[in-house]
Design an enzyme around this catalytic site. Sequence first.
Site, PDB file in Angstrom:
ATOM      1  CB  SER A 127     -74.687  44.574  29.509  1.00  0.00           C
ATOM      2  OG  SER A 127     -74.464  44.101  28.197  1.00  0.00           O
ATOM      3  CE1 TYR A 152     -74.744  39.374  31.178  1.00  0.00           C
ATOM      4  CE2 TYR A 152     -74.972  40.593  29.117  1.00  0.00           C
ATOM      5  CZ  TYR A 152     -74.337  40.385  30.324  1.00  0.00           C
ATOM      6  OH  TYR A 152     -73.285  41.195  30.688  1.00  0.00           O
TER       7      TYR A 152
END
Length: 335
Positions: A127, A152
């Site tokens: 990501s 995350y």
Amino acid sequence: MKILVTGAAGFIGMHTSLVLLQRGDEVVGLDNLNDYYDPQLKLDRLAQLQAFSNFRFIKLDLADRDGMTRLFAEEKFERVVHLAAQAGVRYSLQNPHAYVDSNLVGFVNVLEGCRHNAVQHLVYASSSSVYGGNEKTPFSEADPVDHPVSLYAATKKANELMAHTYSHLYDIPTTGLRFFTVYGPWGRPDMAPWLFTSAIFEGRPIKVFNHGKMLRDFTYVDDIVQGVVRTLDRPAEPDAAYDGKAPNPATSRAPFRVFNIGNQDPVPLMDFIDAIESATGKIAEKDFQPMQPGDVPVTSADVSALTAWTGFEPGTPLRSGVQRFVAWYRDYFRV
């Protein structure tokens, strides 16, 4: 090829599976169909895939070690596209354990499956959030990513480190793709394009964070899938130019690679909202808010490495992509 796609009922997973199925690969799709958002949307995505005779679906949680071990042993996949994860930056502030179970425990189970069953190449989702506190733009894979600003992001950085370990120890080709703000038909209800569009159609104000002073490298899903499939078809290799005295974190002496995958054209958030307003034919009522915890003001991808490796070139203009998303939304919800 026989390919496992994890997260096949997810946004990018469905689109990736469709392309693989259309070109004739055998795809086994895995998903746990959790209720992070409406499972009906996931079932509707799956229905698009189940029209193909070369697709099979298996409901399984990544964190189920015994189930994952059996799956890999029985199926003998040639390649794996690992897109399943507990998604969402802000939700990681509320339910951190879900990220440990899915993104860390689940990823180890995928790596172990690849290790023990001669998988030829693992492509996995990282990501853009790994860049965290970085302020140098555009973001390059050669930049350090040691300051994540959400759990995350930390789990995605951990995935890259874990993959490198398995590439080094067991000679498994692994490639991580750092996705930059993906949008398009069948998208996620927790992401800005959907949130803005649904609020506009329902006459609710949209929340505009950091008072609209954000830049995002919005990337249309078809461009993302092109990059995923091209990467899958070119397994990672050791980098002959790797220098241990000046290491590049995106390559290695092991068969390991990390690439950005984005549109390489950051767009002001207010311009994105304007594109949605044009596509819907409605003006949004805007509720300007401060920056949210865990968020960053800018994402900007340097994709030159992926272009050199695979020929990847993002080609969807923002307004065209937004129009396609809004057209899909209108059709799906009959608005």
